[in-house]
Motif scaffolding. Structure first.
Motif, mmCIF file in Angstrom:
data_model
loop_
_atom_site.group_PDB
_atom_site.id
_atom_site.type_symbol
_atom_site.label_atom_id
_atom_site.label_comp_id
_atom_site.label_asym_id
_atom_site.label_seq_id
_atom_site.Cartn_x
_atom_site.Cartn_y
_atom_site.Cartn_z
ATOM 1 N N UNK A 162 -37.823 3.090 56.909
ATOM 2 C CA UNK A 162 -37.527 2.105 55.847
ATOM 3 C C UNK A 162 -37.772 0.704 56.416
ATOM 4 N N UNK A 163 -38.374 -0.172 55.623
ATOM 5 C CA UNK A 163 -38.511 -1.574 56.044
ATOM 6 C C UNK A 163 -37.366 -2.439 55.510
ATOM 7 N N UNK A 164 -36.999 -2.202 54.244
ATOM 8 C CA UNK A 164 -35.972 -3.037 53.610
ATOM 9 C C UNK A 164 -35.061 -2.197 52.723
ATOM 10 N N UNK A 165 -33.825 -2.689 52.584
ATOM 11 C CA UNK A 165 -32.906 -2.166 51.573
ATOM 12 C C UNK A 165 -32.926 -3.178 50.423
ATOM 13 N N UNK A 166 -33.187 -2.723 49.201
ATOM 14 C CA UNK A 166 -33.097 -3.592 48.023
ATOM 15 C C UNK A 166 -31.877 -3.168 47.216
ATOM 16 N N UNK A 167 -31.002 -4.125 46.924
ATOM 17 C CA UNK A 167 -29.780 -3.844 46.166
ATOM 18 C C UNK A 167 -29.824 -4.534 44.820
ATOM 19 N N UNK A 168 -29.325 -3.835 43.794
ATOM 20 C CA UNK A 168 -29.337 -4.384 42.430
ATOM 21 C C UNK A 168 -28.034 -5.155 42.173
#
Ligand code: 5GP
Length: 172
Positions: free
Chosen positions: A50-56
């Motif tokens: 994984x490169x990034x965690x995206x959170x909503x």
């Protein structure tokens, strides 16, 4: 696996009559419960590329930021329209009643970046599918989508799987 469901309370008739709202603030304020939640996600993803965690926005920020920190990854906020200062890419999506728009900075990540999308809960899947579409439009690759709570009767997880994406939920 500790049972985090006991720490999630149900508030009837919020935000509208007839809706049983699953409130995770009671889970978050419990030190062991919060730590267990993040630890279970860390166990699941510690060996995933994984490169990034995206959170909503907004509860996906709380979970996603803690997970990104624990996994030593960057965090990308998927925000409601009008909150980000830089140039953005936007995506509208349908809600049960009406629609909403989310956005990310257009330079959030390099094209081809591998993104784990996280939110607290999946219901109809409208919000998460909007975020998936947005991230893909920006050139990202969705590695997987993760949620603390799934409401399976609303079919959101199935819809995401039917789009060819993986869904991981800690409880339902
Ligand atoms: P969907 O778009 O899948 O129908 O709804 C999921 C989105 O609405 C998520 O961003 C989630 O935070 C919020 N949401 C909808 N219902 C609930 C609920 O019962 N509890 C919580 N905590 N969030 C909800």
């Amino acid at each position: 696996m500790s049972d985090i469901t006991k720490l999630i309370r149900t508030i009837p008739n919020y935000p509208k009559d007839g809706i049983m709202f699953r409130d995770i603030t009671t889970l978050l304020k419990d030190p062991k419960g919060f730590q267990t939640t993040i630890n279970m996600l860390v166990e699941k993803y510690k060996n995933t590329d994984i490169d990034y965690i995206a959170g909503i926005e907004a509860r996906g920020f709380i979970l996603g930021a803690a997970l990104a920190y624990a996994l030593n990854k960057g965090f990308i906020p998927v925000r409601k329209k009008g909150k980000l200062p830089g140039k953005t890419i936007t995506q509208s999506y349908d809600l049960e009643y009406g629609s909403d728009t989310i956005e990310i900075h257009e330079d959030s990540f390099a094209s081809g970046s591998k993104i784990l999308l996280i939110d607290d809960l999946i219901a109809t899947g409208g919000t998460a599918i909007g975020a998936i579409t947005l991230i893909e439009k920006a050139g990202g690759t969705i590695v997987e989508t993760a949620f603390v709570v799934d409401l399976p009767e609303l079919g959101g997880a199935k819809k995401i799987q039917n789009l060819g994406h993986k869904v991981f939920c800690l409880c339902s």
